[in-house]
Design a protein around this motif. Structure first.
Motif, PDB file in Angstrom:
ATOM      1  N   PRO A 114       0.799  -1.225   0.000  1.00 35.02           N
ATOM      2  CA  PRO A 114       0.000   0.000   0.000  1.00 35.02           C
ATOM      3  C   PRO A 114       0.831   1.275   0.000  1.00 35.02           C
ATOM      4  O   PRO A 114       1.966   1.304   0.486  1.00 35.02           O
ATOM      5  CB  PRO A 114      -0.801  -0.123   1.298  1.00 35.02           C
ATOM      6  N   THR A 115       0.237   2.297  -0.572  1.00 43.04           N
ATOM      7  CA  THR A 115       0.785   3.654  -0.492  1.00 43.04           C
ATOM      8  C   THR A 115      -0.284   4.544   0.130  1.00 43.04           C
ATOM      9  O   THR A 115      -1.471   4.207   0.161  1.00 43.04           O
ATOM     10  CB  THR A 115       1.160   4.188  -1.880  1.00 43.04           C
ATOM     11  N   PHE A 116       0.157   5.704   0.631  1.00 38.62           N
ATOM     12  CA  PHE A 116      -0.750   6.618   1.305  1.00 38.62           C
ATOM     13  C   PHE A 116      -0.449   8.046   0.866  1.00 38.62           C
ATOM     14  O   PHE A 116       0.710   8.408   0.669  1.00 38.62           O
ATOM     15  CB  PHE A 116      -0.605   6.509   2.832  1.00 38.62           C
ATOM     16  N   GLY A 117      -1.506   8.836   0.698  1.00 38.58           N
ATOM     17  CA  GLY A 117      -1.331  10.249   0.405  1.00 38.58           C
ATOM     18  C   GLY A 117      -1.190  10.602  -1.053  1.00 38.58           C
ATOM     19  O   GLY A 117      -1.136  11.780  -1.406  1.00 38.58           O
ATOM     20  N   ILE A 118      -1.128   9.601  -1.933  1.00 41.30           N
ATOM     21  CA  ILE A 118      -1.029   9.885  -3.368  1.00 41.30           C
ATOM     22  C   ILE A 118      -2.414  10.177  -3.938  1.00 41.30           C
ATOM     23  O   ILE A 118      -2.595  11.097  -4.737  1.00 41.30           O
ATOM     24  CB  ILE A 118      -0.369   8.708  -4.100  1.00 41.30           C
ATOM     25  N   VAL A 119      -3.409   9.386  -3.535  1.00 39.92           N
ATOM     26  CA  VAL A 119      -4.790   9.582  -3.980  1.00 39.92           C
ATOM     27  C   VAL A 119      -5.541  10.351  -2.908  1.00 39.92           C
ATOM     28  O   VAL A 119      -5.558   9.944  -1.741  1.00 39.92           O
ATOM     29  CB  VAL A 119      -5.485   8.233  -4.249  1.00 39.92           C
ATOM     30  N   SER A 120      -6.142  11.450  -3.283  1.00 38.26           N
ATOM     31  CA  SER A 120      -6.879  12.276  -2.332  1.00 38.26           C
ATOM     32  C   SER A 120      -8.375  12.130  -2.529  1.00 38.26           C
ATOM     33  O   SER A 120      -8.851  11.822  -3.622  1.00 38.26           O
ATOM     34  CB  SER A 120      -6.482  13.745  -2.497  1.00 38.26           C
ATOM     35  N   ARG A 132       3.433  16.610  -5.737  1.00 36.66           N
ATOM     36  CA  ARG A 132       2.657  15.850  -6.713  1.00 36.66           C
ATOM     37  C   ARG A 132       1.343  16.574  -6.947  1.00 36.66           C
ATOM     38  O   ARG A 132       0.762  17.151  -6.024  1.00 36.66           O
ATOM     39  CB  ARG A 132       2.385  14.438  -6.182  1.00 36.66           C
ATOM     40  N   PHE A 133       0.876  16.556  -8.185  1.00 39.19           N
ATOM     41  CA  PHE A 133      -0.417  17.181  -8.473  1.00 39.19           C
ATOM     42  C   PHE A 133      -1.386  16.138  -9.015  1.00 39.19           C
ATOM     43  O   PHE A 133      -0.989  15.164  -9.649  1.00 39.19           O
ATOM     44  CB  PHE A 133      -0.264  18.344  -9.463  1.00 39.19           C
ATOM     45  N   THR A 134      -2.659  16.382  -8.744  1.00 40.36           N
ATOM     46  CA  THR A 134      -3.727  15.533  -9.265  1.00 40.36           C
ATOM     47  C   THR A 134      -4.828  16.439  -9.804  1.00 40.36           C
ATOM     48  O   THR A 134      -5.180  17.443  -9.177  1.00 40.36           O
ATOM     49  CB  THR A 134      -4.316  14.623  -8.173  1.00 40.36           C
TER      50      THR A 134
END
Length: 654
Positions: free
Chosen positions: A321-327, A606-608
């Motif tokens: 898992p990763t955290f904080g990339i998808v908001s 990082r931008f989304t």
């Protein structure tokens, strides 16, 4: 004499009604999964037009009440040069002229009948009758006689001596075959051939490939083999089209000739490697112009093309898992009504958000398949779904459509149907997309059946293994790390707020519909497996369909205030210091034609980009103080994340 002649002519004019078409052969039970069952009809004359006829199957079991369960409309079909029409699934050989789903013909004691009628005359559940009856066969698989069914059909003057025919015990290899005198024999099946061995002998041609799946760019060898050596050149064509797969996706010759004195021919088809991510596809080999006496032995043979241009997400799979990339794509102020509330007032305010009848939508159970293909997409391969318990990817194409679940995936209710009390209706069988939906509210418990926040893509056999066990009773397959545990716990917590009539209790309640346990297990799973990027992305996707969110993914601390350590305390949303830390960033020009400069960003970030309805469109690293956007004109939401802080701004593309 004249009157006698008139009577004779009248009789002759009526007789064809009961003799033009009969049930010639039935195989109602086959070994294994019953996918090779078939029904064969026979006409007195070859190439007989079957317009105006139907076939009806009746259930003779105690619960079946001698009522219809399956009707086949014969309009548009004709019998062959031997007067035969073979009806069966695509697993039957030779290939049937009329296809039906596999495993649909029941074993008995049952009946199958031909009527000169319309399909609408026999809606499901119609009790057997003799109106416009042409022929009937009452049959069983070593069952007692269905005296009620026999009595119904014996009332017809043509079937006063009707008998029930036994095909044999379960998983038999027999079929019931009509003799020329109208009696029946139980013997080895003879589909697409006259039971007495007479008539035209068809030469069936089989198709095969050298593998079941190929990578883009590979060459496929397709071989056609006739059962009998041909005496003259036999030329025919085939197609490969299926959904998006068409002539643009391959090269090679689709017209072949079996030369005189031979029984086989092969051709090479090269799959185009187009550099596009179109997803895995299946080509379907289908005869185009095969004429009698040549018939298909098999047909519509599939082979799979694996798209090597699949995408890998910028966030991790649940096992990594990763955290904080998808908001979260929650609208501004989405949870504001919760502030300052506790206990039942907090629950009610939360339900008012996620079950708001003026906003929230309910989709069909079949729509859920498309939702899961997007929401449960494997971050490591965009052509797969992530299997919730098995913790592995599986091709999206391998959704279970039949009775065989091995190697397939299906829809898993985290809060099982039998525990919750929701169910499907006929309209649930339709996939009608995002813009067709039911209005729904907190009392619409039935809609829990298709609520995607609590449905997951699961391995078929593992779904069956879990059954309706509570979590804690079921802990996942041996050898897995339990990456699903927090996810499924939060989905169950969501349901308990979303729908009236559902609750989470301590222990494992037995037989209490609407209750789910064990609360302490679910709290532990939630605490030990916090929401990750995969789960947040899933929440965002489901939101675009249902217009509600799982709040326990966006605000996981809420669970403690409703079920956990903070029950009774007043809830206030986190002040979001991290959210405000980047608010001084300057983003310009806005509106922009494509390039946006970021001023004031001290560390890499990082931008989304999100659409206004919450769809995540693009997410990349900011490495040089600006970002380039290739988007259509319109309004978007830009989120920038750096050092654990984030800010959100609305931008316009010219």
């Amino acid at each position: 004499m004249k009157n006698n002649l008139l009577i004779l002519l009248a009789c002759l004019s009526v007789m064809p009604l009961f003799s033009q078409i009969v049930i010639n052969e039935l195989d109602c039970d086959t070994p294994g999964i019953d996918d090779k069952e078939f029904l064969e009809l026979k006409s007195n004359t070859p190439n007989f037009n079957l317009d105006g006829y139907i076939v009806v199957f009746f259930n003779g079991s105690t619960s079946g009440n001698n009522a219809s369960y399956f009707t086949i409309d014969l309009n548009g079909y004709t019998t062959d040069a031997n007067g035969l029409l073979l009806i069966g699934s695509d697993s039957v050989t030779p290939f049937p002229q009329l296809l039906i789903p596999p495993n649909v013909i029941q074993n008995g004691a049952d009946a199958v009948a031909i009527y000169q009628a319309a399909e609408t005359d026999f809606p499901e559940g119609t009790v057997a009758n003799i109106t416009n009856l042409i022929d009937v066969l009452v049959y069983d698989t070593s069952d007692a006689d269905d005296t009620d069914m026999l009595a119904i059909f014996s009332a017809h003057p043509n079937f006063t001596n009707i008998e029930q025919i036994n095909e044999g015990s379960g998983n038999n290899t027999n079929s019931i075959q009509r003799n020329n005198d109208g009696s029946y024999t139980v013997t080895t099946p003879t589909p697409r051939a006259l039971n007495d061995g007479s008539g035209i002998v068809f030469n069936a041609i089989a198709m095969s490939t050298d593998a079941e799946q190929y990578q883009e760019g590979a060459t496929v060898t397709i071989t056609f083999t006739s059962q009998i050596t041909v005496l003259d050149d036999v030329t025919f064509s085939f197609s490969l089209n299926n959904d998006g797969f068409n002539t643009n996706d391959f090269t090679g010759n689709t017209t072949v000739t079996i030369p005189s004195g031979s029984n086989t021919v092969s051709t090479l088809i090269t799959v185009t490697d187009d550099g596009l991510d179109e997803g895995d596809e299946e080509a379907v080999i289908e005869f185009v112009n095969l004429n009698q006496p040549f018939i298909p032995f098999n047909n519509r043979l599939k082979f799979r093309i694996i798209d090597n241009d699949f995408r890998v997400a910028d966030y991790g799979a649940p096992t990594n898992p990763t955290f904080g990339i998808v908001s979260s794509t929650q609208p501004d102020g989405y949870y504001n009504p919760l502030d300052g509330l506790a206990d039942n007032a907090l629950k009610q305010a939360l339900q008012d958000i996620i079950a708001n009848p003026e906003v929230v939508r309910a989709q069909t159970y079949t729509d859920v398949i498309d939702i899961l293909k997007e929401a449960d997409q494997n971050p490591e391969n965009s052509n797969e779904v992530w299997l919730v318990y098995l913790e592995a990817g599986r091709a999206k194409l391998d959704f279970q459509l039949g009775s065989v679940s091995t190697g397939k995936w299906n829809r898993e209710h985290t809060f099982p149907r039998s525990r919750a009390g929701y169910y499907s209706i006929e309209a649930d069988e339709i996939a009608d997309g995002k813009d067709v939906f039911w209005e729904t509210n907190a009392d619409s418990l039935r809609h829990g059946n298709s609520d995607a926040h609590a449905l997951r893509a699961a391995d078929g056999p593992e779904n069956s293994s879990r059954g309706n066990q509570f979590y804690g009773q079921y802990n996942g397959p041996a050898g897995t790390i339990g990456s699903f545990k927090g996810d499924v716990a939060r989905s169950v917590f969501y349901l308990a707020i979303r729908y009236n009539g559902l609750e989470i209790v301590n222990g494992f309640p037995d037989g209490n519909v609407g209750q789910f346990g064990d609360l302490q297990t679910l709290l532990e799973w939630h605490r030990n497996d916090p929401p990750d990027d995969f789960e947040m992305n899933r929440n965002n996707v489901v939101y675009t369909w249902q217009y509600n969110r799982n709040p326990f993914i966006d605000q996981p601390e809420l669970i403690e205030y409703i079920w956990g350590n903070n029950v009774g305390e007043t809830w206030n949303q986190p002040l979001g210091v991290a959210e405000n830390a980047l608010d001084t960033l300057a983003v310009y020009p806005n509106p922009t034609s494509g390039r946006l400069y970021i001023k004031g960003l001290k560390k890499p970030g990082r931008f989304t980009i999100f659409s206004l309805d919450g769809r995540r469109l693009v997410s990349k690293a900011i490495s040089n103080g600006y970002i380039d956007l290739n988007l259509a004109s319109g309004m978007y939401v830009l989120q920038i994340v750096s050092e654990g802080a984030s800010t959100t701004k609305k931008i316009s593309i010219k």
